[in-house]
Every structure is written in C-alpha cells, then in structure tokens.
Design an enzyme around this catalytic site. Structure first.
Site, PDB file in Angstrom:
ATOM      1  N   GLU A  61     101.118  45.812  66.717  1.00  0.00           N
ATOM      2  CA  GLU A  61     100.561  46.947  67.450  1.00  0.00           C
ATOM      3  C   GLU A  61     100.090  46.584  68.856  1.00  0.00           C
ATOM      4  O   GLU A  61     100.250  47.368  69.801  1.00  0.00           O
ATOM      5  CB  GLU A  61      99.416  47.570  66.649  1.00  0.00           C
ATOM      6  N   PHE A  86      95.164  51.480  63.148  1.00  0.00           N
ATOM      7  CA  PHE A  86      95.892  50.456  63.888  1.00  0.00           C
ATOM      8  C   PHE A  86      96.129  50.868  65.347  1.00  0.00           C
ATOM      9  O   PHE A  86      96.363  50.014  66.204  1.00  0.00           O
ATOM     10  CB  PHE A  86      97.229  50.169  63.205  1.00  0.00           C
ATOM     11  N   ASP A 120      94.684  55.200  50.129  1.00  0.00           N
ATOM     12  CA  ASP A 120      94.767  53.880  50.761  1.00  0.00           C
ATOM     13  C   ASP A 120      93.388  53.263  50.989  1.00  0.00           C
ATOM     14  O   ASP A 120      93.273  52.060  51.207  1.00  0.00           O
ATOM     15  CB  ASP A 120      95.520  53.963  52.093  1.00  0.00           C
TER      16      ASP A 120
END
Length: 317
Positions: A61, A86, A120
């Site tokens: 990233e 991210f 998640d």
C-alpha cells in the site's frame, strides 16, 4: 412528512466501481491502482476495459501511494483502492508527505470502512480514519450514504483538483438518493424539515437518521435531517441555519466520536452558536467480529440510538 423510498439494498463499494467504470470511458487521464483487492473494490470492469491504465500493486500500500503521487506529475488522475484501514493507517506517512504536503491530485478510495466490515474484526475495522484524514491540510474528506451517491461522488472527485479521501463500505444498505443526482463537494443535503431537533448524519447513518425521524415524528418530535456527505470542507452554513431553528443537534456517524463528524460540528457550534449536542458514534473503542447488524446495534449506531439521542438533547434545550 416527506418520505424516502429504498429502491433496493446495494453496497456502496459497487457504487464506487460503477463510477470508476464511467470515468474510464469519459476521462482518459483517470488511472486506477489497487493493492490486491480488485474484486472487493469492484475495480474489475475498469481493469478489463482499460488494462493500460490499471496498476495491480499487490500488498504494498505504501508503494501504491507513492506511485499515485508520481503519476500526477504527468497529468494523470490516480484513484487508489484498498480497505479503509490500509488506505489510511498503514500508509499515513506516505499520504502526509507525498500527497497532502505536496498537494498531489490523488484520489484515495477506501472501502470496508467502519464496523460494517463485519466478521473480519477489529484489526480491519477502522473507526479513526476520518479523523486521520481531515487533519491533513488540503485534504477533502467525503463519506457518501448509498450506492447512487457513492457513484456520483466518485465521478465528481475526478474534476476536483487536489487530494481527496473517499470513504465507503462493504455491506448492502438502503439505496434511496436519486440515480441522476449531481454531487456537489462541500454542500450538505437537506433531506427533512423539522423544528425540534437537527439530525446531522453521514455515510450509512443517513438512512438510519431518516428512519429515526419517522419514529420521532410519531412521538411528537419534529426532526430535521441533513446528509453531510462531505466532512471536509464542512457546510457550516447549513448546520448553523438548522440549529438556529431547532435549538439542538444530534450527530450520527460510523466512526469514533473522537475526531469524526461530531467533533467537526462541535467546532462550528462552539465558535458560532453554542448549542446542545448529542453524539451517535463509537465511544473510544475498537470493534469486534460480528455481522454488521449485530455490531451496529451493540455499539449504538442505528435508528434506535438516534431516537434516544434526540430525546435526550431536546430535554437539554
């Protein structure tokens, strides 16, 4: 009382994908970069139709942000895509130095924001990204409410000169704004007229605010609802005009109450027109694993929580 119709639940990330697809056809300077999440960010069509303008960076990233900043020097308009966690926390130094400080025309597009990322869990559910990004000088911060508005916002930011943070989500949510809407950066949308309390909401909480207004109306409380899709620059004028009529306000967001929309609104009120305010937001906490609905209920980010906040703040007038 005006009503809004859900034309069918759709995920806001697909709105981003649809907007990017349209930009691919209409603006040859638009390029896209992705950090190994093409399907999740709905960038498949852009990649298929414009492979020469698509860059798969992989799980790198920080490198993606650097590449995007460099592409602007040649006149390109880069759209970067990965999860919100991210897109911000992992690459904050690169965004600050290479994009914000340098004033580069990079569009940082962040999916799976907030608690509604769901199962998640806390490591992926960022609840501080709005605060991180709005504090960067020159950074525009946009958090649309549904599929149609996300598509319109994606198209609009391509015409905006300067860095943008565009935040959207994973789950399917109510799609209720016009398909042919014109998205105006920095201009709040007045959804409902009211006299007793102002409800200012952003992102997934806008629909919840409309649902809350119905309940409040049944209880004899007239709620004014404003959709704040642009958190920076904030539409101070719209907020002040409303609270001068209603005398109190509730802010609602899928974000930590520290650093989010609510704090931005508090600044406007404190410096212009001190007004009782209640916050519907997470309270200085990380998330956890669960379905989006379970998490929004547990952390008080739904219509029921907005109703309670409105009832509380009305009593403080």
């Amino acid at each position: 009382m005006k009503t809004y119709t859900n034309t069918g639940n759709k995920d806001t990330r697909s709105g981003f994908g649809a907007g990017l697809t349209e930009l691919g056809k209409t603006n040859e300077n638009v390029v896209a970069l992705c950090a190994d999440l093409i399907g999740s960010l709905k960038m498949d069509d852009f990649k298929k139709n414009h492979p020469e303008r698509f860059f798969q960076v992989g799980i790198a990233e920080a490198n993606m942000i650097g590449l995007a900043a460099g592409l602007t020097i040649g006149g390109k308009i880069p759209f970067t895509g990965t999860f919100a966690n991210f897109s911000t926390g992992r690459v904050y130094d690169q965004i600050r130095q290479s994009v914000a400080y340098s004033g580069k025309n990079v569009k940082i597009c962040a999916s799976h924001a907030g608690l509604t990322l769901g199962e998640d869990g806390a490591t992926h559910q960022i609840l501080e990204d709005i605060g991180l990004m709005k504090m960067l000088p020159g950074m525009t911060v946009i958090n649309p409410c549904d599929y149609n508005q996300t598509k319109a916002a994606t198209i609009a930011i391509a015409e905006h000169e300067g860095p943008v943070y565009l935040r959207f989500g994973r789950p399917s949510v109510a799609n209720f704004t016009p398909a042919d809407q014109k998205f105006e950066i920095g201009k709040a949308l007045h959804l409902l007229d009211g006299t007793d309390v102002t409800i200012v909401a952003t992102g997934h909480l806008v629909w919840e605010a409309l649902e809350a207004a119905k309940t409040l109306n049944e209880k004899g409380i007239s709620a004014e609802v404003i959709n704040i899709h642009t958190i920076k620059p904030l539409d101070d004028t719209a907020i002040l005009k409303s609270v001068k009529k209603t005398g109190c306000i509730v802010t609602a967001e899928e974000h930590n109450h520290l650093g989010g929309l609510g704090e931005s609104v508090s600044r406007v009120l404190a410096t212009n027109y001190p007004t009782p305010q209640e916050f519907v937001a997470t309270n200085d906490t990380f998330g956890e694993s669960g379905t989006p609905a379970q998490l929004m209920e547990k952390y008080g980010l739904n219509a029921e929580a907005i109703v309670k906040a409105a009832e509380t703040v009305v009593k403080r007038k």
